[in-house]
Design a protein around this motif. Structure first.
Motif, PDB file in Angstrom:
ATOM      1  N   THR A   1       1.702   8.516   1.303  1.00  0.00           N
ATOM      2  CA  THR A   1       2.953   9.030   0.762  1.00  0.00           C
ATOM      3  C   THR A   1       2.938  10.545   0.885  1.00  0.00           C
ATOM      4  O   THR A   1       1.939  11.189   0.563  1.00  0.00           O
TER       5      THR A   1
ATOM      6  N   HIS B   1      -4.721   7.109  -4.850  1.00  0.00           N
ATOM      7  CA  HIS B   1      -4.174   6.273  -5.909  1.00  0.00           C
ATOM      8  C   HIS B   1      -4.407   4.823  -5.532  1.00  0.00           C
ATOM      9  O   HIS B   1      -4.778   4.528  -4.396  1.00  0.00           O
ATOM     10  N   GLU B   2      -4.148   3.920  -6.448  1.00  0.00           N
ATOM     11  CA  GLU B   2      -4.398   2.503  -6.159  1.00  0.00           C
ATOM     12  C   GLU B   2      -3.548   1.991  -5.008  1.00  0.00           C
ATOM     13  O   GLU B   2      -3.910   1.048  -4.330  1.00  0.00           O
ATOM     14  N   ARG B   3      -2.413   2.629  -4.738  1.00  0.00           N
ATOM     15  CA  ARG B   3      -1.543   2.185  -3.643  1.00  0.00           C
ATOM     16  C   ARG B   3      -1.774   2.958  -2.348  1.00  0.00           C
ATOM     17  O   ARG B   3      -1.069   2.739  -1.379  1.00  0.00           O
TER      18      ARG B   3
ATOM     19  N   THR C   1      -4.441   2.471   5.285  1.00  0.00           N
ATOM     20  CA  THR C   1      -4.138   3.032   3.972  1.00  0.00           C
ATOM     21  C   THR C   1      -2.715   3.576   3.956  1.00  0.00           C
ATOM     22  O   THR C   1      -2.363   4.411   4.790  1.00  0.00           O
TER      23      THR C   1
END
Length: 69
Positions: free
Chosen positions: A51, A18-20, A48
């Motif tokens: 999560t 994902h972008e995050r 990076t």
């Protein structure tokens, strides 16, 4: 990486970018295994954000009898 690493050999984890950062999801048999997977991913991608949506499944035999109607 998780499948080919002989000390992990985990095929049930999905990794989505994902972008995050990265989101890992799936189920493993112990909290220790989950932490080992997260540690290895963090080592491989140190810059990076990662999560975790990795759950721990029950691996012991049930302690109660299931009553069916």
């Amino acid at each position: 990486m998780l499948t080919e690493d002989p000390s992990v050999a985990e095929q049930g984890i999905t990794v989505a970018r994902h972008e995050r950062g990265l989101v890992l999801s799936g189920e493993v048999e112990s909290p220790h295994r989950r932490e080992e997977i997260l540690r290895r991913v963090a080592e491989r991608f140190p810059d990076t954000p990662v999560t975790s949506d990795i759950g721990v499944i029950r691996t012991q035999a049930p302690s109660q009898v299931e009553e069916l109607p």
